[in-house]
Design an enzyme around this catalytic site. Sequence first.
Site, mmCIF file in Angstrom:
data_model
loop_
_atom_site.group_PDB
_atom_site.id
_atom_site.type_symbol
_atom_site.label_atom_id
_atom_site.label_comp_id
_atom_site.label_asym_id
_atom_site.label_seq_id
_atom_site.Cartn_x
_atom_site.Cartn_y
_atom_site.Cartn_z
ATOM 1 N N GLU A 113 0.845 -1.204 0.000
ATOM 2 C CA GLU A 113 0.000 0.000 0.000
ATOM 3 C C GLU A 113 0.871 1.241 0.000
ATOM 4 O O GLU A 113 2.086 1.155 0.204
ATOM 5 C CB GLU A 113 -0.953 -0.013 1.202
ATOM 6 C CG GLU A 113 -2.025 -1.082 1.078
ATOM 7 C CD GLU A 113 -3.048 -1.055 2.196
ATOM 8 O OE1 GLU A 113 -3.358 0.031 2.708
ATOM 9 O OE2 GLU A 113 -3.529 -2.137 2.552
ATOM 10 N N HIS A 241 -9.072 9.679 2.641
ATOM 11 C CA HIS A 241 -8.627 8.579 1.781
ATOM 12 C C HIS A 241 -8.760 9.054 0.346
ATOM 13 O O HIS A 241 -9.788 9.601 -0.039
ATOM 14 C CB HIS A 241 -9.484 7.327 2.009
ATOM 15 C CG HIS A 241 -8.843 6.084 1.461
ATOM 16 N ND1 HIS A 241 -8.713 5.860 0.113
ATOM 17 C CD2 HIS A 241 -8.286 5.015 2.073
ATOM 18 C CE1 HIS A 241 -8.100 4.694 -0.076
ATOM 19 N NE2 HIS A 241 -7.822 4.164 1.100
ATOM 20 N N ARG A 288 -0.772 8.909 1.626
ATOM 21 C CA ARG A 288 -2.138 9.375 1.397
ATOM 22 C C ARG A 288 -2.336 10.871 1.383
ATOM 23 O O ARG A 288 -3.156 11.391 0.636
ATOM 24 C CB ARG A 288 -3.020 8.819 2.514
ATOM 25 C CG ARG A 288 -3.540 7.522 2.127
ATOM 26 C CD ARG A 288 -4.490 7.031 3.129
ATOM 27 N NE ARG A 288 -4.482 5.603 2.945
ATOM 28 C CZ ARG A 288 -5.005 4.763 3.761
ATOM 29 N NH1 ARG A 288 -5.597 5.181 4.840
ATOM 30 N NH2 ARG A 288 -4.966 3.490 3.484
ATOM 31 N N HIS A 349 -11.603 9.894 6.239
ATOM 32 C CA HIS A 349 -11.406 8.460 6.442
ATOM 33 C C HIS A 349 -10.922 8.112 7.841
ATOM 34 O O HIS A 349 -11.355 7.118 8.431
ATOM 35 C CB HIS A 349 -10.376 7.987 5.406
ATOM 36 C CG HIS A 349 -10.081 6.530 5.436
ATOM 37 N ND1 HIS A 349 -11.032 5.572 5.178
ATOM 38 C CD2 HIS A 349 -8.926 5.852 5.682
ATOM 39 C CE1 HIS A 349 -10.484 4.372 5.249
ATOM 40 N NE2 HIS A 349 -9.214 4.508 5.581
ATOM 41 N N ARG A 384 -1.144 9.114 8.970
ATOM 42 C CA ARG A 384 -1.066 7.668 9.235
ATOM 43 C C ARG A 384 -0.633 6.897 7.991
ATOM 44 O O ARG A 384 -1.174 7.102 6.903
ATOM 45 C CB ARG A 384 -2.430 7.163 9.683
ATOM 46 C CG ARG A 384 -2.492 5.670 9.877
ATOM 47 C CD ARG A 384 -3.871 5.263 10.323
ATOM 48 N NE ARG A 384 -4.845 5.453 9.288
ATOM 49 C CZ ARG A 384 -5.352 4.473 8.550
ATOM 50 N NH1 ARG A 384 -4.983 3.232 8.728
ATOM 51 N NH2 ARG A 384 -6.255 4.732 7.624
#
Length: 529
Positions: A113, A241, A288, A349, A384
């Site tokens: 990811e 997100h 992100r 998100h 995060r």
Amino acid sequence: MRKKVDFLVVGSGIAGLSFALKVAEHGKVCIVTKDRADETATKYAQGGIAAVMYSPDTYEKHIADTLRAGDELCNPNIVRITITESTERIKELIEWGANFDKTESGKFELGREGGHSESRVLHHKDATGAEIIRALLINARNHPNIEILESHFAIDLLTQHQLGVGVSRGMPEIKCYGAYVLSPDSTEVTTILARKTLLATGGAGNVYHTTTNPPIATGDGVAMAYRAKAIIENMEFVQFHPTSLYNPKEKPSFLITEALRGFGAVLKTVGGKEFMHKYDERGSLASRDIVARAIDTEMKHSGDEYVYLDATHLNRNDLIEKFPTIYAKCLSIGIDISKEMIPVVPAAHYLTGGVKVNEYGLTSIENLYATGETSCTGLHGANRLASNSLLESAVFSHRAAMDAIQTYKNEPHCEEIPDWNAEGLRMNEEMVLITQTTRELQFIMSYYVGIVRSDLRLQRALDRLEIIYRETEELYNKSIISLPICELRNLINVAFLIIKMAQQRKESRGLHFSIDYPDKASIRMNTRR
Ligand code: FAD
Ligand code: SIN
């Protein structure tokens, strides 16, 4: 009504359940959860849970990736604790019965990811959270020391000041003794007295109009802790997100997992041009904050309402095999992802900040723990890293449980706590006001406190929030207590904390980007607006 337990757990996601299963070996546990027990953000987690399992991955690499994503605001000690304890916690989830996908050779199939330098995400197809919650709930429901009260809503914490005794011992000044809990019929408030209380109420995505979070995510734990005077921090860092399915009438927004980009899907403009390399050398797999801002920039420049995620070059059978939930969902609205690009937009998100805790999940209030999305451990810093939150929940619920088990017997129940006082209240006849105000709040936050912020926008948000705060407090004080008004009040508290902390941060860092202080973030983004 009054009830006494050793441990009160508010919330039945991964954080609440994994704590409950451990402390239940030592005393009576009551879990209160405001919906069905499985209706949690945990259940909707798609990509998976990050952990170091095999070489060439190492703890040091995962630590470096987490620190890099966190934009110099992570607590390095907490990052090290989380990552070096990751393998143990994964083993434990497996012992509780959670299944993670394996390759033919029997090794775990590890996904990739954004922001990760190695493939290290354990997953159960694209429905990892549902698998974890299934396993944890079976164990919890079968445990003789655990009682689960579904559709029970924690309104506020039971706290008392210690008249200075604690301060002189260098201990926290406030002690927690449990919570007031609203029963499903919405009239009776139970006083649940506990020696130790855990807040594991998840995130607050519903403070925004567009969110991937289920409706339960209304920031109740943060708001309760804030009202009880616990320390709250890092609330300005709201993670959007980058890729939720663009399907305007649907709420919550359906997530298109980052693992699909990890598998090779690429972001493109509506005109079909790749754009992510303009912003970061990692392209569609940048972290992100960067991807969400890049999409926001592209949409603002083009005027388009979405961008595309293109998976059409990937093997159709692999897509169906590895991403069955996403494949079926998109097909249900007429998009075959093996043939057509997926329209996506960023959506609120994850709440990166929350109730400040130490390395044992202990808040600044004695006997009150917070773990999972409600807490702020210092792991994520300003942003995060994907799939680090399920891991954080497992690690700190374990640590909180170990701490609580050691000390709970010395903590008597506090019998002097009064029952809920409902005197002078009358029926609430204005439900429509609550719905309208909630919507108003969500639009204020989405318009003025979104991915790109400014001093002017934040002040506008605060001015508008003050009006709805005053109106809602008035309504709350004269109404019979109900879940919707409590949730609205909590959302307003959380919005206030996000705006105030965003105003205090005079720089752009991680998830907080202000056009008035573009500094570091603008260099990385290669865009100044
Ligand atoms: P939750 O799982 O949200 O549980 C909160 C619980 O608290 C619920 O039971 C709720 O009913 C209860 N509750 C709340 N308020 C009250 C109240 N006042 N009274 C009583 N009960 C209350 N993270 C990853 O690491 N990997 C992923 O792949 C991933 N994918 C995600 C996909 C989606 C769509 C979403 C929304 C999130 C995803 N995340 C992922 C984030 C992750 O799922 C959450 O951060 C994590 O599950 C939070 O767990 P939790 O136990 O803290 O809270
Ligand atoms: C995703 O699957 O993209 C979500 C992962 C996360 O939020 O950590």
